[in-house]
Write a protein that holds these residues in place. Structure first.
Motif, PDB file in Angstrom:
ATOM      1  N   LYS A 279       0.816  -1.215   0.000  1.00  0.00           N
ATOM      2  CA  LYS A 279       0.000   0.000   0.000  1.00  0.00           C
ATOM      3  C   LYS A 279       0.848   1.264   0.000  1.00  0.00           C
ATOM      4  O   LYS A 279       0.340   2.360   0.191  1.00  0.00           O
ATOM      5  N   ILE A 280       2.140   1.077  -0.199  1.00  0.00           N
ATOM      6  CA  ILE A 280       2.990   2.272  -0.185  1.00  0.00           C
ATOM      7  C   ILE A 280       2.608   3.157  -1.370  1.00  0.00           C
ATOM      8  O   ILE A 280       2.581   2.696  -2.504  1.00  0.00           O
ATOM      9  N   PRO A 281       2.279   4.406  -1.123  1.00  0.00           N
ATOM     10  CA  PRO A 281       1.938   5.269  -2.259  1.00  0.00           C
ATOM     11  C   PRO A 281       3.173   5.460  -3.132  1.00  0.00           C
ATOM     12  O   PRO A 281       4.277   5.571  -2.618  1.00  0.00           O
TER      13      PRO A 281
ATOM     14  N   SER B 240       7.030   6.010   3.863  1.00  0.00           N
ATOM     15  CA  SER B 240       7.193   4.554   3.873  1.00  0.00           C
ATOM     16  C   SER B 240       5.842   3.853   4.049  1.00  0.00           C
ATOM     17  O   SER B 240       5.786   2.641   4.265  1.00  0.00           O
ATOM     18  N   GLY B 241       4.774   4.631   3.961  1.00  0.00           N
ATOM     19  CA  GLY B 241       3.435   4.032   4.030  1.00  0.00           C
ATOM     20  C   GLY B 241       3.082   3.467   5.392  1.00  0.00           C
ATOM     21  O   GLY B 241       2.298   2.540   5.508  1.00  0.00           O
TER      22      GLY B 241
ATOM     23  N   PHE C 157      11.807   1.638   4.519  1.00  0.00           N
ATOM     24  CA  PHE C 157      12.109   1.770   3.101  1.00  0.00           C
ATOM     25  C   PHE C 157      11.242   2.922   2.600  1.00  0.00           C
ATOM     26  O   PHE C 157      10.014   2.810   2.598  1.00  0.00           O
TER      27      PHE C 157
ATOM     28  N   LEU D  49       4.448  10.860  -3.006  1.00  0.00           N
ATOM     29  CA  LEU D  49       4.007  11.410  -1.719  1.00  0.00           C
ATOM     30  C   LEU D  49       2.716  12.186  -1.896  1.00  0.00           C
ATOM     31  O   LEU D  49       2.574  12.919  -2.850  1.00  0.00           O
TER      32      LEU D  49
ATOM     33  N   ARG E  64       5.132   8.783   6.445  1.00  0.00           N
ATOM     34  CA  ARG E  64       4.320   8.965   5.252  1.00  0.00           C
ATOM     35  C   ARG E  64       5.007   8.385   4.017  1.00  0.00           C
ATOM     36  O   ARG E  64       4.383   7.716   3.201  1.00  0.00           O
TER      37      ARG E  64
END
Lengths: 194, 423
Positions: A189-191, B12-13, B24, A194, B10
């Motif tokens: 789910k990492i965007p 690195s989710g 990461f 940013l 933010r």
């Protein structure tokens, strides 16, 4: 990248703190980007006089230390500029291990990209090591430094240890797993921005 | 979480990160210059030989390139590096390449704010140790080695260990004769050149609120000299105005939480601050200017990402107006945009009338590259950031680091001088 497992030589004691990357490789050599050949510029201003003759009072110029692969130095080694040339020069000169109570962050990280082992030992241990005149052994597999007076263990991040033992730099290593990474990323789910 | 932790969470989710976490992170912007660029190209060549695909960058629009250390090309090797860099940006489709002799160019860390290349809340990495500078815009900014930069160029990500944060609180405005440079030298003197090792140095308090964006840039720039991973200031309306006036849009600010935690808080009273110099050979070797050794200076150097922003040069002009320099003095505005304002607002005339040599934007002699390097035994007062042996030239030369005001006052007297003590 060459793998690193063990090394057994005498140490080169360089009892100086805050050795910055400009002392390791002065700026005039930064324009060169071949990774090899930087050894001759290592500690340039300490090794050579104005006429480019070797200075007899600098430790690296003492033939006794010619085959040493282990540099022992004071606190905050590698501070200053982020130049990776500093690591290239130490390696090209023949060092494969640097022992210090502390390293500057970017320098420490750069070591592992090139197969140079930085070992952090406490002040007192480093002070004692300076006096060591015989050969010492650095054994990465077992995370031990063997000296005449006994064994000293050191701490190293497991992943970094693996990189050195197997001689894989991180880019090569990561890219070998490209497929798995892409699969993981599809599900994560990492965007992406940013 | 504090601001650095929030940005890293933010990127690195994650919902939350704490110091010591290894994450990461997605990177938003990457910078290379004429020293790190050729180094990165070398890494690419090596990877190619290993059969790894390096045909494409992760996102060329997020990469920008500066020519600063050895430009205008200092010799043939640097000229070749510039050609290499130009071929690289052409081949990989990088459009933001600030070329000397073609309009705006300058020192990489200056371009990052002058051109609004980095925005608040972003993760920004560069192939240079003073990348920390840009944290003054409320972003996470840090330097990397060539190999790490190459990795980011290909993958758009990099790992970080979330740093502990040291908080430096400035209560009240700095006096008129004291600049941000004096304050950060004082801090480095207090905590030492490794006092910030792998830590965040955050600046806040009413004195920082009062400070201009450019002064905050000076603070963050010098966190590198304390070994910090990054320097940062919480962004405010001043940052928004600064970036908007330079064409930035879509600015969104990240702030620390009310219950943000810091490893240690240091407090300083603005009114107690004094002009400071760092004596040879370390930025931590500080002295109050009025107590500095009485040495005969050979030179005053006003340049670099640390000390040649417009505000710095305005301070210098205030001192040099109607005065003459007594020692060789050079002023090198840090970018063409600053140079233009120096010309348009009459500063250039003040400098030239005072006898100063005004040079082109370049890192120049700050890193001992060219444009006024020091000879054996020469003593220089400089607005730059480091004074290790040989940094600005011969290994037996000496550099005193100071604010632009002190460097200008010293240029007038030939001795290290507090601006208040000028006739």
């Amino acid at each position: 990248m060459q793998s690193f497992k063990k090394v057994k030589t005498i140490i080169t004691p360089l009892d100086k703190v805050n050795v910055d990357t400009d002392q390791i490789v002065p700026k005039q050599f930064l324009k060169l980007v071949q990774k090899s050949g930087f050894g001759k510029f290592l500690f340039y201003n300490w090794r050579y006089d104005d006429q480019e003759h070797l200075k007899s009072d600098f430790i690296l110029n003492d033939s006794k230390y010619k085959n040493s692969k282990i540099l022992v130095v004071g606190d905050n080694f590698g501070c200053g500029s982020s130049r990776e040339h500093a690591v290239w020069a130490l390696q090209d000169y023949g060092f494969s291990v640097i022992i210090s109570p502390s390293f500057a962050d970017i320098f420490y990280s750069n070591c592992f990209k090139n197969g140079l082992l930085p070992i952090i030992l406490d002040d007192k241990t480093v002070e004692k090591l300076y006096q060591e005149t015989g050969e010492i052994e650095v054994d990465l597999e077992n995370q031990i430094v063997k000296t005449s007076s006994g064994e000293i263990s050191f701490v190293i991040d497991l992943h970094k240890k693996k990189i050195l033992l197997e001689g894989l730099d991180d880019i090569a290593q990561t890219l070998l797993y490209e497929k798995k990474i892409s699969e993981f990323e599809k599900q994560s789910k990492i965007p992406s921005v940013l | 979480m504090n601001i650095t932790e929030k940005i890293l969470a933010r990127a690195s989710g994650r919902q939350r990160v704490v110091p010591g976490d290894v994450i990461f992170a997605n990177v938003d912007k990457v910078m290379i210059h004429d020293v790190s660029g050729p180094g990165v190209i070398k890494v690419f060549d090596k990877l190619k030989k290993q059969g790894i695909n390096v045909d494409k960058l992760w996102d060329p629009t997020k990469v920008w390139v500066a020519e600063d250390h050895f430009v205008p090309s200092a010799d043939m090797v640097s000229a070749e590096n510039i050609v290499k860099l130009s071929n690289f940006t052409k081949n990989y489709g990088i459009e933001k390449h600030f070329k000397y002799g073609m309009g705006q160019y300058g020192i990489c860390h200056t371009l990052s704010h002058e051109e609004a290349l980095v925005l608040p809340g972003e993760v920004y990495v560069g192939g240079d140790s003073h990348t920390n500078t840009t944290g003054a815009l409320g972003s996470f900014a840090c330097g990397l080695g060539h190999t790490d930069v190459a990795y980011v160029l290909l993958n758009g990500k990099i790992w970080f260990k979330v740093p502990e944060t040291l908080y430096f609180k400035l209560n009240g405005k700095l006096p008129e004769h004291v600049m941000a440079k004096d304050f950060i030298l004082k801090i480095i003197g207090d905590i030492s050149t490794e006092g910030g090792a792998y830590k965040t140095m955050q600046f806040g308090g009413s004195g920082i609120d009062e400070m201009s964006v450019e002064s905050r840039l000076t603070l963050c720039n010098m966190t590198t000299e304390a070994g910090a991973k990054n320097g940062i200031v919480e962004p405010d309306q001043k940052v928004v105005d600064y970036l908007t006036s330079r064409g930035a849009t879509n600015i969104s600010l990240v702030h620390g939480d009310d219950d943000a935690e810091y490893q240690k808080i240091y407090e300083y009273e603005g009114s107690e601050m004094e002009p400071i110099v760092a004596k040879p050979f370390s930025p931590e070797n500080i002295s109050i200017v009025r107590e500095a050794p009485s040495v005969e200076l050979d030179k005053s150097y006003i340049g670099s990402c640390t000390g040649a922003k417009y505000e710095d040069l305005e301070a210098v002009a205030k001192i040099l107006k109607g005065r003459k320099v007594k020692i060789r003095t050079e002023i090198l505005p840090a970018s063409i945009s600053i140079y233009k304002r120096v010309m348009e607002n009459g500063l250039l005339k003040i400098f030239l009338d005072a006898g100063v040599t005004v040079g082109p934007p370049t890192c120049g002699a700050c890193c001992g590259a060219h444009m006024g390097v020091l000879a054996k035994d020469e003593i220089c007062i400089s607005t730059t950031n480091r004074n290790f042996p040989g940094r600005m030239g011969h290994v037996d030369s000496q550099t005193y680091l100071s604010s632009p005001l002190v460097a200008a006052a010293s240029a007038v007297t030939g001795k290290i001088t507090d601006p208040r003590d000028l006739n």
